[in-house]
Design a protein around this motif. Structure first.
Motif, PDB file in Angstrom:
ATOM      1  N   GLY A  74       0.667  -1.317  -0.016  1.00 23.41           N
ATOM      2  CA  GLY A  74      -0.046  -0.111   0.015  1.00 23.41           C
ATOM      3  C   GLY A  74       0.778   1.303  -0.113  1.00 23.41           C
ATOM      4  N   VAL A  75       2.223   1.245  -0.002  1.00 24.17           N
ATOM      5  CA  VAL A  75       3.005   2.335   0.077  1.00 24.17           C
ATOM      6  C   VAL A  75       3.962   1.889  -0.712  1.00 24.17           C
ATOM      7  CG1 VAL A  75       4.590   3.814   1.335  1.00 24.17           C
ATOM      8  CG2 VAL A  75       2.492   2.683   2.546  1.00 24.17           C
ATOM      9  N   HIS A  76       4.009   2.899  -1.840  1.00 25.79           N
ATOM     10  CA  HIS A  76       5.220   2.669  -2.750  1.00 25.79           C
ATOM     11  C   HIS A  76       6.568   3.304  -2.204  1.00 25.79           C
ATOM     12  CE1 HIS A  76       3.392   6.437  -4.835  1.00 25.79           C
ATOM     13  NE2 HIS A  76       2.431   5.578  -4.778  1.00 25.79           N
ATOM     14  N   MET A  77       7.389   2.568  -2.689  1.00 29.67           N
ATOM     15  CA  MET A  77       8.999   2.780  -2.376  1.00 29.67           C
ATOM     16  C   MET A  77       9.130   4.024  -3.086  1.00 29.67           C
ATOM     17  SD  MET A  77      10.485  -0.755  -2.181  1.00 29.67           S
ATOM     18  CE  MET A  77      12.083  -0.385  -1.648  1.00 29.67           C
ATOM     19  N   THR A  78       9.881   5.093  -2.290  1.00 30.69           N
ATOM     20  CA  THR A  78      10.094   6.371  -2.962  1.00 30.69           C
ATOM     21  C   THR A  78      11.526   6.490  -3.421  1.00 30.69           C
ATOM     22  OG1 THR A  78      10.749   7.330  -0.728  1.00 30.69           O
ATOM     23  CG2 THR A  78       8.394   7.811  -1.601  1.00 30.69           C
ATOM     24  N   ARG A  79      12.197   5.563  -3.116  1.00 29.23           N
ATOM     25  CA  ARG A  79      13.644   5.753  -3.494  1.00 29.23           C
ATOM     26  C   ARG A  79      13.950   5.872  -5.252  1.00 29.23           C
ATOM     27  NH1 ARG A  79      17.135   0.736  -1.756  1.00 29.23           N
ATOM     28  NH2 ARG A  79      16.448  -0.155  -3.665  1.00 29.23           N
ATOM     29  N   SER A  80      14.813   6.892  -5.332  1.00 27.09           N
ATOM     30  CA  SER A  80      14.853   7.090  -6.782  1.00 27.09           C
ATOM     31  C   SER A  80      15.770   6.100  -7.684  1.00 27.09           C
ATOM     32  CB  SER A  80      15.526   8.528  -7.025  1.00 27.09           C
ATOM     33  OG  SER A  80      15.751   8.689  -8.421  1.00 27.09           O
ATOM     34  N   SER A  81      15.617   5.935  -8.811  1.00 28.13           N
ATOM     35  CA  SER A  81      16.158   5.047  -9.472  1.00 28.13           C
ATOM     36  C   SER A  81      17.208   5.799 -10.262  1.00 28.13           C
ATOM     37  CB  SER A  81      15.429   4.303 -10.701  1.00 28.13           C
ATOM     38  OG  SER A  81      15.085   5.144 -11.666  1.00 28.13           O
ATOM     39  N   GLY A  82      17.289   7.025 -10.308  1.00 24.54           N
ATOM     40  CA  GLY A  82      18.463   7.807 -10.849  1.00 24.54           C
ATOM     41  C   GLY A  82      17.772   8.308 -12.225  1.00 24.54           C
ATOM     42  N   ASN A  83      16.813   7.642 -12.767  1.00 22.54           N
ATOM     43  CA  ASN A  83      16.264   8.114 -14.014  1.00 22.54           C
ATOM     44  C   ASN A  83      15.108   8.871 -13.721  1.00 22.54           C
ATOM     45  OD1 ASN A  83      14.632   8.106 -16.674  1.00 22.54           O
ATOM     46  ND2 ASN A  83      16.074   6.425 -17.280  1.00 22.54           N
ATOM     47  N   SER A  84      14.832  10.185 -13.874  1.00 20.75           N
ATOM     48  CA  SER A  84      13.539  10.962 -13.564  1.00 20.75           C
ATOM     49  C   SER A  84      12.381  10.465 -14.591  1.00 20.75           C
ATOM     50  CB  SER A  84      13.687  12.343 -13.507  1.00 20.75           C
ATOM     51  OG  SER A  84      14.057  12.751 -15.056  1.00 20.75           O
ATOM     52  N   ASP A  92       3.424   7.123 -11.532  1.00 22.28           N
ATOM     53  CA  ASP A  92       2.026   7.268 -12.127  1.00 22.28           C
ATOM     54  C   ASP A  92       1.514   5.698 -12.177  1.00 22.28           C
ATOM     55  OD1 ASP A  92       0.201   8.814 -13.745  1.00 22.28           O
ATOM     56  OD2 ASP A  92       0.888   7.407 -15.343  1.00 22.28           O
ATOM     57  N   THR A  93       2.244   4.793 -12.586  1.00 20.15           N
ATOM     58  CA  THR A  93       1.723   3.469 -12.670  1.00 20.15           C
ATOM     59  C   THR A  93       1.249   3.054 -11.476  1.00 20.15           C
ATOM     60  OG1 THR A  93       3.012   3.065 -14.703  1.00 20.15           O
ATOM     61  CG2 THR A  93       2.075   1.173 -13.499  1.00 20.15           C
ATOM     62  N   LEU A  94       2.127   3.316 -10.288  1.00 16.91           N
ATOM     63  CA  LEU A  94       1.896   2.664  -9.108  1.00 16.91           C
ATOM     64  C   LEU A  94       0.246   3.520  -8.663  1.00 16.91           C
ATOM     65  CD1 LEU A  94       5.030   2.434  -7.474  1.00 16.91           C
ATOM     66  CD2 LEU A  94       3.723   0.785  -7.876  1.00 16.91           C
ATOM     67  N   ARG A  95       0.343   4.697  -8.815  1.00 17.71           N
ATOM     68  CA  ARG A  95      -1.028   5.691  -8.435  1.00 17.71           C
ATOM     69  C   ARG A  95      -2.259   4.957  -9.255  1.00 17.71           C
ATOM     70  NH1 ARG A  95       1.939  10.206  -8.027  1.00 17.71           N
ATOM     71  NH2 ARG A  95       1.852  10.516 -10.341  1.00 17.71           N
ATOM     72  N   ARG A  96      -2.110   4.786 -10.429  1.00 18.39           N
ATOM     73  CA  ARG A  96      -2.875   4.264 -11.310  1.00 18.39           C
ATOM     74  C   ARG A  96      -3.455   2.792 -10.869  1.00 18.39           C
ATOM     75  NH1 ARG A  96      -2.952   0.705 -15.072  1.00 18.39           N
ATOM     76  NH2 ARG A  96      -0.863   0.868 -15.423  1.00 18.39           N
ATOM     77  N   LEU A  97      -2.534   2.071 -10.453  1.00 23.09           N
ATOM     78  CA  LEU A  97      -2.970   0.789  -9.876  1.00 23.09           C
ATOM     79  C   LEU A  97      -3.644   0.697  -8.434  1.00 23.09           C
ATOM     80  CD1 LEU A  97       0.252  -1.327 -10.898  1.00 23.09           C
ATOM     81  CD2 LEU A  97      -2.038  -1.434 -11.789  1.00 23.09           C
ATOM     82  N   GLU A  98      -3.129   1.567  -7.578  1.00 21.63           N
ATOM     83  CA  GLU A  98      -4.024   1.868  -6.405  1.00 21.63           C
ATOM     84  C   GLU A  98      -5.416   2.338  -6.405  1.00 21.63           C
ATOM     85  OE1 GLU A  98      -1.082   4.451  -4.396  1.00 21.63           O
ATOM     86  OE2 GLU A  98       0.177   2.895  -3.619  1.00 21.63           O
ATOM     87  N   GLU A 100      -7.044   1.823  -9.192  1.00 24.55           N
ATOM     88  CA  GLU A 100      -7.775   0.299  -9.803  1.00 24.55           C
ATOM     89  C   GLU A 100      -8.103  -0.381  -8.652  1.00 24.55           C
ATOM     90  OE1 GLU A 100      -5.901  -1.002 -13.127  1.00 24.55           O
ATOM     91  OE2 GLU A 100      -5.962   0.842 -14.394  1.00 24.55           O
ATOM     92  N   GLN A 101      -7.293  -0.623  -7.930  1.00 25.84           N
ATOM     93  CA  GLN A 101      -7.390  -1.529  -6.792  1.00 25.84           C
ATOM     94  C   GLN A 101      -8.649  -0.788  -5.914  1.00 25.84           C
ATOM     95  OE1 GLN A 101      -4.035  -2.305  -3.984  1.00 25.84           O
ATOM     96  NE2 GLN A 101      -5.279  -3.640  -2.652  1.00 25.84           N
ATOM     97  N   SER A 102      -8.378   0.406  -5.481  1.00 26.50           N
ATOM     98  CA  SER A 102      -9.563   0.972  -4.816  1.00 26.50           C
ATOM     99  C   SER A 102     -10.852   0.898  -5.447  1.00 26.50           C
ATOM    100  CB  SER A 102      -9.067   2.424  -4.719  1.00 26.50           C
ATOM    101  OG  SER A 102     -10.317   2.981  -3.971  1.00 26.50           O
ATOM    102  N   ASP A 103     -10.966   1.208  -6.803  1.00 27.72           N
ATOM    103  CA  ASP A 103     -12.176   0.983  -7.601  1.00 27.72           C
ATOM    104  C   ASP A 103     -12.743  -0.334  -7.590  1.00 27.72           C
ATOM    105  OD1 ASP A 103     -11.938   3.829  -8.099  1.00 27.72           O
ATOM    106  OD2 ASP A 103     -11.244   3.561 -10.044  1.00 27.72           O
ATOM    107  N   PHE A 104     -11.910  -1.252  -7.579  1.00 27.10           N
ATOM    108  CA  PHE A 104     -12.209  -2.637  -7.606  1.00 27.10           C
ATOM    109  C   PHE A 104     -12.751  -3.140  -6.308  1.00 27.10           C
ATOM    110  CE2 PHE A 104     -11.569  -7.166  -7.456  1.00 27.10           C
ATOM    111  CZ  PHE A 104     -12.407  -7.764  -8.313  1.00 27.10           C
ATOM    112  N   GLU A 105     -12.181  -2.851  -5.245  1.00 25.64           N
ATOM    113  CA  GLU A 105     -12.751  -2.999  -3.864  1.00 25.64           C
ATOM    114  C   GLU A 105     -14.049  -2.309  -3.791  1.00 25.64           C
ATOM    115  OE1 GLU A 105      -9.570  -1.702  -1.274  1.00 25.64           O
ATOM    116  OE2 GLU A 105      -8.347  -3.676  -1.860  1.00 25.64           O
ATOM    117  N   ALA A 106     -14.234  -1.330  -4.019  1.00 20.82           N
ATOM    118  CA  ALA A 106     -15.564  -0.399  -3.921  1.00 20.82           C
ATOM    119  C   ALA A 106     -16.567  -0.908  -4.749  1.00 20.82           C
ATOM    120  CB  ALA A 106     -15.354   0.934  -4.569  1.00 20.82           C
ATOM    121  N   PHE A 107     -16.135  -1.610  -5.990  1.00 18.45           N
ATOM    122  CA  PHE A 107     -17.071  -2.554  -6.979  1.00 18.45           C
ATOM    123  C   PHE A 107     -17.513  -3.713  -6.000  1.00 18.45           C
ATOM    124  CE2 PHE A 107     -17.499  -6.078  -9.833  1.00 18.45           C
ATOM    125  CZ  PHE A 107     -18.568  -5.520 -10.532  1.00 18.45           C
TER     126      PHE A 107
END
Length: 141
Positions: A74-84, A92-98, A100-107
């Protein structure tokens, strides 16, 4: 010796020895925590007892997941990969997946609520039929 803040230093390196030890054990999983607890009981029982209490309090003892997964779920790791660009894409992908998970749980919750309502309505209809049945039998006599 003066310690200055260095933002490039990893969080585990800046943390105290207890936090570093916790991180080290988390990386190795539940088995490492149990081994540390057993060694704590063997060498100095209050340490083993303290580790057992901490494992129970932090839910490390009874979770089906490894410590690492339980700690970061439930918490994404914030360590930078070095590539912005990659970091932005990952976040963005982790936010979108979270989302989608929230929407699915509501469904799923709406489905459970609809099923509960349907079962309750069926129960009330059967109860109303049962309450009318004796009156109808009584009126026929």
């Amino acid at each position: 010796m003066t310690h200055t803040y260095d933002p490039t230093t990893a969080p585990a390196e800046r943390a105290g020895w207890l936090t570093r030890a916790e991180h080290w054990l988390d990386e190795r999983g539940k088995g490492a925590w149990i081994a540390a607890m057993v060694f704590g009981f063997i060498f100095f029982w209050p340490v083993g007892l303290a580790l057992l209490a901490y494992m129970i309090w932090s839910k490390r003892m009874f979770s089906g997941k490894s410590c690492r997964k339980a700690r970061y779920s439930g918490v994404h790791m914030t360590r930078s990969s070095g590539n912005s660009a990659f970091d932005a894409y990952r976040n963005d992908t982790l936010r979108r997946l979270e989302q989608e998970q929230s929407d699915f749980e509501a469904f799923l919750q709406r489905l459970r609520d609809a099923k509960d309502k349907a079962e309750f309505d069926e129960f009330m209809d059967e109860r109303a039929k049962a309450a009318r049945a004796p009156r109808e039998d009584h009126e026929d006599a």
